[in-house]
Design a protein around this motif. Structure first.
Motif, PDB file in Angstrom:
ATOM      1  N   LEU A   1       2.054  67.588  71.776  1.00  0.00           N
ATOM      2  CA  LEU A   1       2.286  66.304  71.109  1.00  0.00           C
ATOM      3  C   LEU A   1       0.954  65.616  70.799  1.00  0.00           C
ATOM      4  O   LEU A   1       0.730  65.138  69.681  1.00  0.00           O
ATOM      5  N   LEU A   2       0.066  65.575  71.785  1.00  0.00           N
ATOM      6  CA  LEU A   2      -1.234  64.929  71.584  1.00  0.00           C
ATOM      7  C   LEU A   2      -2.072  65.643  70.525  1.00  0.00           C
ATOM      8  O   LEU A   2      -2.858  65.004  69.829  1.00  0.00           O
ATOM      9  N   ARG A   3      -1.908  66.941  70.401  1.00  0.00           N
ATOM     10  CA  ARG A   3      -2.623  67.677  69.350  1.00  0.00           C
ATOM     11  C   ARG A   3      -2.210  67.181  67.963  1.00  0.00           C
ATOM     12  O   ARG A   3      -2.983  67.243  67.022  1.00  0.00           O
ATOM     13  N   HIS A   4      -0.984  66.681  67.834  1.00  0.00           N
ATOM     14  CA  HIS A   4      -0.522  66.116  66.565  1.00  0.00           C
ATOM     15  C   HIS A   4      -0.975  64.671  66.399  1.00  0.00           C
ATOM     16  O   HIS A   4      -1.178  64.203  65.277  1.00  0.00           O
ATOM     17  N   VAL A   5      -1.111  63.969  67.503  1.00  0.00           N
ATOM     18  CA  VAL A   5      -1.488  62.558  67.451  1.00  0.00           C
ATOM     19  C   VAL A   5      -2.939  62.398  66.994  1.00  0.00           C
ATOM     20  O   VAL A   5      -3.246  61.487  66.218  1.00  0.00           O
ATOM     21  N   ARG A   6      -3.821  63.248  67.473  1.00  0.00           N
ATOM     22  CA  ARG A   6      -5.244  63.091  67.128  1.00  0.00           C
ATOM     23  C   ARG A   6      -5.488  63.119  65.625  1.00  0.00           C
ATOM     24  O   ARG A   6      -6.072  62.175  65.087  1.00  0.00           O
ATOM     25  N   PRO A   7      -5.050  64.168  64.890  1.00  0.00           N
ATOM     26  CA  PRO A   7      -5.274  64.130  63.437  1.00  0.00           C
ATOM     27  C   PRO A   7      -4.483  63.029  62.742  1.00  0.00           C
ATOM     28  O   PRO A   7      -4.926  62.470  61.746  1.00  0.00           O
ATOM     29  N   LEU A   8      -3.299  62.707  63.280  1.00  0.00           N
ATOM     30  CA  LEU A   8      -2.512  61.609  62.716  1.00  0.00           C
ATOM     31  C   LEU A   8      -3.297  60.304  62.788  1.00  0.00           C
ATOM     32  O   LEU A   8      -3.354  59.540  61.811  1.00  0.00           O
ATOM     33  N   THR A   9      -3.915  60.051  63.935  1.00  0.00           N
ATOM     34  CA  THR A   9      -4.704  58.834  64.113  1.00  0.00           C
ATOM     35  C   THR A   9      -5.877  58.803  63.134  1.00  0.00           C
ATOM     36  O   THR A   9      -6.119  57.792  62.464  1.00  0.00           O
ATOM     37  N   LEU A  10      -6.590  59.899  63.034  1.00  0.00           N
ATOM     38  CA  LEU A  10      -7.743  59.971  62.134  1.00  0.00           C
ATOM     39  C   LEU A  10      -7.330  59.773  60.678  1.00  0.00           C
ATOM     40  O   LEU A  10      -7.913  58.964  59.960  1.00  0.00           O
ATOM     41  N   ASN A  11      -6.303  60.490  60.259  1.00  0.00           N
ATOM     42  CA  ASN A  11      -5.878  60.378  58.861  1.00  0.00           C
ATOM     43  C   ASN A  11      -5.224  59.041  58.565  1.00  0.00           C
ATOM     44  O   ASN A  11      -5.368  58.506  57.459  1.00  0.00           O
ATOM     45  N   SER A  12      -4.537  58.462  59.541  1.00  0.00           N
ATOM     46  CA  SER A  12      -3.975  57.120  59.353  1.00  0.00           C
ATOM     47  C   SER A  12      -5.091  56.109  59.136  1.00  0.00           C
ATOM     48  O   SER A  12      -4.984  55.240  58.264  1.00  0.00           O
ATOM     49  N   ALA A  13      -6.157  56.225  59.924  1.00  0.00           N
ATOM     50  CA  ALA A  13      -7.297  55.316  59.754  1.00  0.00           C
ATOM     51  C   ALA A  13      -7.891  55.460  58.358  1.00  0.00           C
ATOM     52  O   ALA A  13      -8.248  54.457  57.729  1.00  0.00           O
TER      53      ALA A  13
ATOM     54  N   ALA B   1      10.253  58.890  69.933  1.00  0.00           N
ATOM     55  CA  ALA B   1       8.806  59.115  69.787  1.00  0.00           C
ATOM     56  C   ALA B   1       8.025  57.885  70.247  1.00  0.00           C
ATOM     57  O   ALA B   1       6.995  58.010  70.922  1.00  0.00           O
ATOM     58  N   THR B   2       8.518  56.721  69.921  1.00  0.00           N
ATOM     59  CA  THR B   2       7.860  55.476  70.337  1.00  0.00           C
ATOM     60  C   THR B   2       7.829  55.367  71.850  1.00  0.00           C
ATOM     61  O   THR B   2       6.780  55.042  72.435  1.00  0.00           O
ATOM     62  N   ARG B   3       8.948  55.646  72.502  1.00  0.00           N
ATOM     63  CA  ARG B   3       8.993  55.577  73.973  1.00  0.00           C
ATOM     64  C   ARG B   3       8.034  56.570  74.611  1.00  0.00           C
ATOM     65  O   ARG B   3       7.339  56.239  75.577  1.00  0.00           O
ATOM     66  N   VAL B   4       7.986  57.782  74.089  1.00  0.00           N
ATOM     67  CA  VAL B   4       7.090  58.806  74.647  1.00  0.00           C
ATOM     68  C   VAL B   4       5.639  58.373  74.479  1.00  0.00           C
ATOM     69  O   VAL B   4       4.841  58.442  75.425  1.00  0.00           O
ATOM     70  N   LEU B   5       5.264  57.900  73.294  1.00  0.00           N
ATOM     71  CA  LEU B   5       3.873  57.493  73.056  1.00  0.00           C
ATOM     72  C   LEU B   5       3.505  56.264  73.883  1.00  0.00           C
ATOM     73  O   LEU B   5       2.377  56.159  74.374  1.00  0.00           O
ATOM     74  N   GLN B   6       4.432  55.328  74.069  1.00  0.00           N
ATOM     75  CA  GLN B   6       4.160  54.169  74.925  1.00  0.00           C
ATOM     76  C   GLN B   6       3.910  54.613  76.364  1.00  0.00           C
ATOM     77  O   GLN B   6       2.974  54.140  77.019  1.00  0.00           O
ATOM     78  N   ALA B   7       4.725  55.520  76.868  1.00  0.00           N
ATOM     79  CA  ALA B   7       4.563  56.004  78.241  1.00  0.00           C
ATOM     80  C   ALA B   7       3.244  56.761  78.394  1.00  0.00           C
ATOM     81  O   ALA B   7       2.517  56.568  79.381  1.00  0.00           O
ATOM     82  N   LEU B   8       2.917  57.609  77.433  1.00  0.00           N
ATOM     83  CA  LEU B   8       1.637  58.323  77.487  1.00  0.00           C
ATOM     84  C   LEU B   8       0.477  57.345  77.437  1.00  0.00           C
ATOM     85  O   LEU B   8      -0.494  57.486  78.181  1.00  0.00           O
ATOM     86  N   GLY B   9       0.565  56.367  76.559  1.00  0.00           N
ATOM     87  CA  GLY B   9      -0.493  55.362  76.456  1.00  0.00           C
ATOM     88  C   GLY B   9      -0.703  54.631  77.766  1.00  0.00           C
ATOM     89  O   GLY B   9      -1.831  54.439  78.221  1.00  0.00           O
TER      90      GLY B   9
END
Length: 149
Positions: A12-24, A132-140
């Motif tokens: 999941l985090l492997r998808h979040v990293r490029p998502l964060t970069l490209n979103s920025a 997805a929101t709940r999972v990312l909040q918990a990971l955060g």
């Protein structure tokens, strides 16, 4: 704790990293006409949601260094999007507040964000998005706790 669970969260985090970069990148491009940066937009969002706040409170909410937030605030003051107010609760810690112009700019930026996002990931249901929101909040939460150790 299961290694499979760790591997799934790692994936999941492997998808979040490029998502964060490209979103920025996408957000930066959308903000250019307004002469805003992603950091400045984040400060406007906090003030829009929470009302006037001190720089340390904004920094805490954004998980950023106070000095970086202060630079964003200084830039936003120069643009006329925020103003500095006396803080009745603390003589030396001023409040940062949106101006009418800042509220208007953020409203436009936010409306554009929501319009573009509404067309993305059409295969995902509202329930998928909520999960997805709940999972990312918990990971955060847990990553912040580990970073503080």
């Amino acid at each position: 704790m299961s290694v499979d669970r760790g591997a799934a969260l790692y994936d999941l985090l492997r998808h979040v990293r490029p998502l964060t970069l490209n979103s920025a990148r996408v957000v930066e491009a959308a903000l250019r006409p307004y002469h805003l940066t992603v950091g400045m937009r984040a400060v406007l969002e906090v003030l829009s949601e929470a009302g006037p706040a001190t720089v340390p409170a904004i920094a805490t909410r954004l998980d950023l260094a106070r000095q970086g937030v202060q630079r964003h605030v200084d830039d936003l003051v120069r643009l006329g999007h925020v103003e500095i107010r006396v803080n009745p609760a603390h003589r030396r810690s001023v409040l940062v507040a949106l101006t009418a112009a800042g509220a208007d700019v953020f409203a436009h930026v936010h409306a554009d964000d929501l319009r573009h996002l509404a067309a993305m990931a059409p295969e995902c249901t509202p329930e998928d998005i909520a999960t997805a929101t709940r999972v990312l909040q918990a990971l955060g939460r847990d990553v912040r706790k580990r970073a503080a150790e």
